[in-house]
Design a protein around this motif. Structure first.
Motif, PDB file in Angstrom:
ATOM      1  N   LEU A  22      36.111 -13.589  48.155  1.00 56.99           N
ATOM      2  CA  LEU A  22      35.291 -12.751  49.030  1.00 56.99           C
ATOM      3  C   LEU A  22      33.910 -13.371  49.156  1.00 56.99           C
ATOM      4  O   LEU A  22      33.265 -13.677  48.146  1.00 56.99           O
ATOM      5  N   LYS A  23      33.453 -13.564  50.375  1.00 58.20           N
ATOM      6  CA  LYS A  23      32.106 -14.071  50.620  1.00 58.20           C
ATOM      7  C   LYS A  23      31.374 -13.047  51.464  1.00 58.20           C
ATOM      8  O   LYS A  23      31.850 -12.649  52.523  1.00 58.20           O
ATOM      9  N   VAL A  31      26.846 -14.467  48.907  1.00 58.69           N
ATOM     10  CA  VAL A  31      27.448 -14.549  47.577  1.00 58.69           C
ATOM     11  C   VAL A  31      28.956 -14.680  47.757  1.00 58.69           C
ATOM     12  O   VAL A  31      29.558 -14.035  48.609  1.00 58.69           O
ATOM     13  N   HIS A  32      29.549 -15.584  46.985  1.00 55.93           N
ATOM     14  CA  HIS A  32      30.991 -15.844  47.051  1.00 55.93           C
ATOM     15  C   HIS A  32      31.576 -15.493  45.686  1.00 55.93           C
ATOM     16  O   HIS A  32      31.115 -15.994  44.662  1.00 55.93           O
ATOM     17  N   ILE A  45      29.129 -17.411  43.109  1.00 58.97           N
ATOM     18  CA  ILE A  45      28.243 -18.452  43.612  1.00 58.97           C
ATOM     19  C   ILE A  45      27.381 -17.813  44.693  1.00 58.97           C
ATOM     20  O   ILE A  45      27.891 -17.072  45.537  1.00 58.97           O
ATOM     21  N   ALA A  46      26.090 -18.090  44.683  1.00 59.87           N
ATOM     22  CA  ALA A  46      25.204 -17.459  45.656  1.00 59.87           C
ATOM     23  C   ALA A  46      24.141 -18.423  46.149  1.00 59.87           C
ATOM     24  O   ALA A  46      23.844 -19.430  45.505  1.00 59.87           O
ATOM     25  N   GLU A  47      23.584 -18.069  47.298  1.00 59.21           N
ATOM     26  CA  GLU A  47      22.477 -18.834  47.859  1.00 59.21           C
ATOM     27  C   GLU A  47      21.541 -17.850  48.549  1.00 59.21           C
ATOM     28  O   GLU A  47      21.981 -16.877  49.155  1.00 59.21           O
ATOM     29  N   GLY A  48      20.247 -18.114  48.442  1.00 60.20           N
ATOM     30  CA  GLY A  48      19.246 -17.290  49.108  1.00 60.20           C
ATOM     31  C   GLY A  48      18.043 -18.145  49.450  1.00 60.20           C
ATOM     32  O   GLY A  48      17.938 -19.292  49.001  1.00 60.20           O
ATOM     33  N   GLU A  53      16.150 -13.992  45.430  1.00 64.77           N
ATOM     34  CA  GLU A  53      17.135 -13.426  46.360  1.00 64.77           C
ATOM     35  C   GLU A  53      18.548 -13.778  45.921  1.00 64.77           C
ATOM     36  O   GLU A  53      19.441 -12.940  45.974  1.00 64.77           O
ATOM     37  N   ALA A  54      18.751 -15.013  45.483  1.00 61.32           N
ATOM     38  CA  ALA A  54      20.077 -15.428  45.011  1.00 61.32           C
ATOM     39  C   ALA A  54      20.466 -14.643  43.758  1.00 61.32           C
ATOM     40  O   ALA A  54      21.592 -14.149  43.649  1.00 61.32           O
ATOM     41  N   LYS A  55      19.532 -14.493  42.831  1.00 61.76           N
ATOM     42  CA  LYS A  55      19.813 -13.742  41.604  1.00 61.76           C
ATOM     43  C   LYS A  55      20.127 -12.280  41.917  1.00 61.76           C
ATOM     44  O   LYS A  55      20.976 -11.675  41.273  1.00 61.76           O
ATOM     45  N   GLU A  56      19.455 -11.739  42.911  1.00 65.36           N
ATOM     46  CA  GLU A  56      19.677 -10.336  43.282  1.00 65.36           C
ATOM     47  C   GLU A  56      21.111 -10.099  43.746  1.00 65.36           C
ATOM     48  O   GLU A  56      21.751  -9.135  43.323  1.00 65.36           O
ATOM     49  N   VAL A  57      21.638 -10.992  44.596  1.00 62.73           N
ATOM     50  CA  VAL A  57      23.013 -10.788  45.074  1.00 62.73           C
ATOM     51  C   VAL A  57      24.036 -11.078  43.975  1.00 62.73           C
ATOM     52  O   VAL A  57      25.085 -10.441  43.918  1.00 62.73           O
TER      53      VAL A  57
END
Length: 75
Positions: A22-23, A31-32, A45-48, A53-57
């Protein structure tokens, strides 16, 4: 299936791609979440735009996956 629904609910309003896990795409972040094929773990795995922002998701996904509503231990 229950945890998938929890993730979908947690990221309500996000664009969802169900190919290979799921992405969730939310604004400039994504976030994947997918189970590992070789280990008994779930990869997140996430990107922001920013690290926060990445840590939040990632934290949102971890919390949705937690069986008791508490975040699992980080490794």
């Amino acid at each position: 299936a229950e945890r998938t629904e929890k993730l979908v609910k947690a990221f309500e309003g996000a664009q969802v791609d169900r190919q290979d896990g799921l992405k969730f795409s939310i604004g400039d972040s994504w976030v994947h979440v997918r189970p590992s094929n070789t280990e008994p773990i779930v990869r997140i795995i996430a990107e922001g735009k920013t690290e926060s922002e990445a840590k939040e998701v990632v934290d949102k996904a971890r919390q949705a996956l937690a069986a008791n509503g508490k975040e699992p231990e980080k490794k």
